[in-house]
Design a protein around this motif. Structure first.
Motif, mmCIF file in Angstrom:
data_model
loop_
_atom_site.group_PDB
_atom_site.id
_atom_site.type_symbol
_atom_site.label_atom_id
_atom_site.label_comp_id
_atom_site.label_asym_id
_atom_site.label_seq_id
_atom_site.Cartn_x
_atom_site.Cartn_y
_atom_site.Cartn_z
ATOM 1 N N ALA A 1 7.891 0.140 -4.241
ATOM 2 C CA ALA A 1 6.875 -0.899 -4.026
ATOM 3 C C ALA A 1 7.164 -2.119 -4.894
ATOM 4 C CB ALA A 1 5.488 -0.327 -4.349
ATOM 5 N N LEU A 2 7.581 -1.869 -6.132
ATOM 6 C CA LEU A 2 7.915 -2.980 -7.022
ATOM 7 C C LEU A 2 9.089 -3.788 -6.472
ATOM 8 C CD1 LEU A 2 7.631 -1.161 -10.488
ATOM 9 C CD2 LEU A 2 6.030 -2.837 -9.529
ATOM 10 N N GLU A 3 10.061 -3.099 -5.912
ATOM 11 C CA GLU A 3 11.215 -3.797 -5.326
ATOM 12 C C GLU A 3 10.789 -4.679 -4.170
ATOM 13 O OE1 GLU A 3 14.393 -3.956 -6.334
ATOM 14 O OE2 GLU A 3 13.701 -2.870 -8.109
ATOM 15 N N VAL A 4 9.848 -4.204 -3.355
ATOM 16 C CA VAL A 4 9.336 -5.000 -2.237
ATOM 17 C C VAL A 4 8.677 -6.266 -2.760
ATOM 18 C CG1 VAL A 4 7.599 -5.089 -0.410
ATOM 19 C CG2 VAL A 4 9.044 -3.062 -0.652
ATOM 20 N N LEU A 5 7.860 -6.140 -3.786
ATOM 21 C CA LEU A 5 7.122 -7.290 -4.293
ATOM 22 C C LEU A 5 8.006 -8.261 -5.074
ATOM 23 C CD1 LEU A 5 3.846 -5.437 -5.414
ATOM 24 C CD2 LEU A 5 4.099 -7.039 -3.502
ATOM 25 N N LYS A 6 9.037 -7.738 -5.712
ATOM 26 C CA LYS A 6 9.938 -8.610 -6.461
ATOM 27 C C LYS A 6 10.938 -9.295 -5.530
ATOM 28 C CE LYS A 6 9.549 -5.970 -10.762
ATOM 29 N NZ LYS A 6 10.225 -5.041 -11.714
ATOM 30 N N GLY B 1 -0.583 -8.314 8.657
ATOM 31 C CA GLY B 1 0.521 -8.985 7.982
ATOM 32 C C GLY B 1 0.250 -9.279 6.519
ATOM 33 N N LEU B 2 -0.709 -8.549 5.937
ATOM 34 C CA LEU B 2 -1.109 -8.806 4.552
ATOM 35 C C LEU B 2 -0.465 -7.857 3.559
ATOM 36 C CD1 LEU B 2 -4.930 -9.424 5.125
ATOM 37 C CD2 LEU B 2 -3.129 -11.136 4.829
ATOM 38 N N ALA B 3 0.076 -6.730 4.041
ATOM 39 C CA ALA B 3 0.641 -5.745 3.127
ATOM 40 C C ALA B 3 1.822 -5.027 3.760
ATOM 41 C CB ALA B 3 -0.425 -4.721 2.716
ATOM 42 N N THR B 4 2.751 -4.619 2.903
ATOM 43 C CA THR B 4 3.854 -3.743 3.290
ATOM 44 C C THR B 4 3.463 -2.321 2.899
ATOM 45 O OG1 THR B 4 5.475 -5.491 2.898
ATOM 46 C CG2 THR B 4 6.304 -3.226 2.972
ATOM 47 N N VAL B 5 3.685 -1.369 3.798
ATOM 48 C CA VAL B 5 3.335 0.025 3.518
ATOM 49 C C VAL B 5 4.583 0.778 3.086
ATOM 50 C CG1 VAL B 5 2.377 2.160 4.466
ATOM 51 C CG2 VAL B 5 1.446 -0.057 5.189
ATOM 52 N N VAL B 6 4.471 1.485 1.945
ATOM 53 C CA VAL B 6 5.600 2.196 1.342
ATOM 54 C C VAL B 6 5.202 3.656 1.110
ATOM 55 C CG1 VAL B 6 7.079 2.368 -0.696
ATOM 56 C CG2 VAL B 6 6.500 0.116 0.227
ATOM 57 N N VAL C 1 0.857 -1.183 0.000
ATOM 58 C CA VAL C 1 0.000 0.000 0.000
ATOM 59 C C VAL C 1 0.893 1.233 0.000
ATOM 60 C CG1 VAL C 1 -1.856 1.264 1.125
ATOM 61 C CG2 VAL C 1 -1.771 -1.237 1.305
ATOM 62 N N LEU C 2 0.670 2.122 -0.965
ATOM 63 C CA LEU C 2 1.400 3.378 -1.056
ATOM 64 C C LEU C 2 0.646 4.473 -0.315
ATOM 65 C CD1 LEU C 2 2.397 3.395 -4.843
ATOM 66 C CD2 LEU C 2 3.940 3.085 -2.907
ATOM 67 N N VAL C 3 1.331 5.211 0.561
ATOM 68 C CA VAL C 3 0.733 6.319 1.315
ATOM 69 C C VAL C 3 1.674 7.520 1.267
ATOM 70 C CG1 VAL C 3 -0.505 4.775 2.896
ATOM 71 C CG2 VAL C 3 1.790 5.585 3.504
ATOM 72 N N ASN C 4 1.137 8.691 1.630
ATOM 73 C CA ASN C 4 1.986 9.873 1.772
ATOM 74 C C ASN C 4 1.360 10.865 2.743
ATOM 75 O OD1 ASN C 4 -0.036 11.159 0.306
ATOM 76 N ND2 ASN C 4 1.252 11.673 -1.443
ATOM 77 N N GLY C 5 1.902 12.055 2.780
ATOM 78 C CA GLY C 5 1.440 13.060 3.728
ATOM 79 C C GLY C 5 0.091 13.629 3.427
ATOM 80 N N ASP C 6 -0.554 13.183 2.357
ATOM 81 C CA ASP C 6 -1.931 13.566 2.043
ATOM 82 C C ASP C 6 -2.838 12.344 1.973
ATOM 83 O OD1 ASP C 6 -2.350 16.559 1.507
ATOM 84 O OD2 ASP C 6 -0.456 16.169 0.491
ATOM 85 N N SER C 7 -2.488 11.302 2.704
ATOM 86 C CA SER C 7 -3.379 10.147 2.898
ATOM 87 C C SER C 7 -4.110 10.370 4.213
ATOM 88 C CB SER C 7 -2.574 8.842 2.955
ATOM 89 O OG SER C 7 -1.891 8.603 1.752
#
Length: 354
Positions: free
Chosen positions: A348-353, A268-273, A247-253
């Motif tokens: 995020a792609l690096e995390v999933l790969k 434990g279902l997702a990594t937050v980036v 899941v991608l987040v930032n300072g406007d989430s």
């Protein structure tokens, strides 16, 4: 006491003031000031002439011509940022990058954003004349206002079988469209998913809980406690999407967007980036007032299944923090940055790969 004092003050203004008074304007100003005075950044007053537009926004729909406009801080110009497919503007050939110069023959260069919006919007079926500049050429077209459904979800299959799903907000249609996007991506062969909730302002608890139910196995997905102390618990059934997720987040989430990321992370279902989120752990309701104006008030707190409140935590800290400069941040907001040029998507792609 408040109403008596307000009525007394209005009587003095109406009777003694040497100039003209506008009762509606005074009422709006007093109502807005009263909400401002409680000192809560999430509370707001909605004038009657904006109330229906606000309700439409909550349903991801509005009456207009199907464009998103911004204003250049330096020149005051109004370039078009996006054009809604199938809308009146798209049918007339308007494109992102065109600069609006006049509406119904009125020069707009000295107007504010809200003044321009009021000229563009109107009743369904009515027309307006729009003059725009493209390069060195100025053109005028006539557009018929229609009911526009704004884009809620954008999805695409990236290299390596990674499905990308951007959720613009958690208002009307968001859950159904996100689920449909995931189903389509899996049918195309997606083996992992990126959910992008950067710049997502939140929305309805029902939409959030429904999407978490779809994604998560059996268990609690959302807890809330209202101003009376009443607790409400939302649960998921056993059906779930069994794919690696980021899941991608930032300072406007905000709000529901933060909870979405935090709950999937906690399970434990997702990594937050990305970047640390805002920290809004309250939910609010919009109440209609007698004159068809409205007020939005936070009426309770929400918690992850593990009891974490985003406001108490000061926001969600990503598992993988990726800071970006101001220009990149603005490009992500405007959706003008491709995944290949987006540092947070690439992380995020690096995390999933792996």
């Amino acid at each position: 006491q408040i109403s008596q004092k307000t009525a007394e003050l209005y009587a003095y203004l109406d009777h003694y003031f040497i100039g003209e008074t506008d009762a509606a304007a005074l009422s709006d100003a007093a109502s807005s000031a009263m909400v401002d005075a409680i000192g809560d950044e999430w509370s707001y007053y909605i004038p009657a002439d904006e109330y229906q537009q606000h309700l439409d926004m909550l349903q991801n729909a509005y009456v207009g011509i199907g464009i998103t406009i911004t204003q250049d801080e330096d020149t005051g110009a109004f370039p078009i940022v996006t054009v809604t497919d199938g809308g009146p503007a798209a049918s007339a050939g308007l494109q992102a990058g065109d600069v609006i110069t006049a509406i119904n023959g009125q020069d707009v260069t000295a107007l504010s954003m809200s003044e321009l919006r009021s000229l563009v919007r109107g009743e369904e079926g009515t027309t307006l004349s729009l003059t725009y500049r493209r390069g060195d050429t100025e053109s005028t077209c006539t557009l018929t206002r229609g009911n526009i459904e704004t884009e809620v979800v954008h999805a695409q299959l990236l290299d390596g079988g990674i499905g990308y799903v951007r959720i613009v907000n958690f208002r009307g249609r968001s859950s159904a469209e996100a689920q449909a996007a995931v189903e389509d991506l899996m049918a195309q062969g997606a083996t992992s998913l990126i959910f992008d909730v950067r710049f997502n302002p939140g929305g309805f608890v029902s939409e959030l809980a429904d999407l978490l139910d779809y994604l998560m196995p059996e268990g609690v997905v959302f807890r809330s406690v209202d101003y009376t102390g009443k607790e409400e618990i939302y649960e998921s059934d056993a059906d779930c999407v069994d794919l690696p997720m980021v899941v991608l987040v930032n300072g406007d989430s905000y709000s529901a967007a933060e909870h979405f990321a935090a709950t999937l992370k906690e399970a434990g279902l997702a990594t937050v980036v990305g970047q640390k989120t805002v920290g809004k752990g309250r939910f609010q309701v919009v109440y209609s007032l007698l004159d068809c104006s409205g007020v939005g008030l936070p009426i309770g707190k929400y918690f992850t299944p593990g009891g974490v409140n985003m406001q108490d935590e000061g926001g969600l800290v990503p598992d993988v923090t990726v800071e970006v400069d101001e220009d990149t941040y603005a490009a992500i907001r405007a959706s003008t940055l491709s995944p290949a040029d987006d540092p947070q998507v690439q992380a995020a792609l690096e995390v999933l790969k792996g």
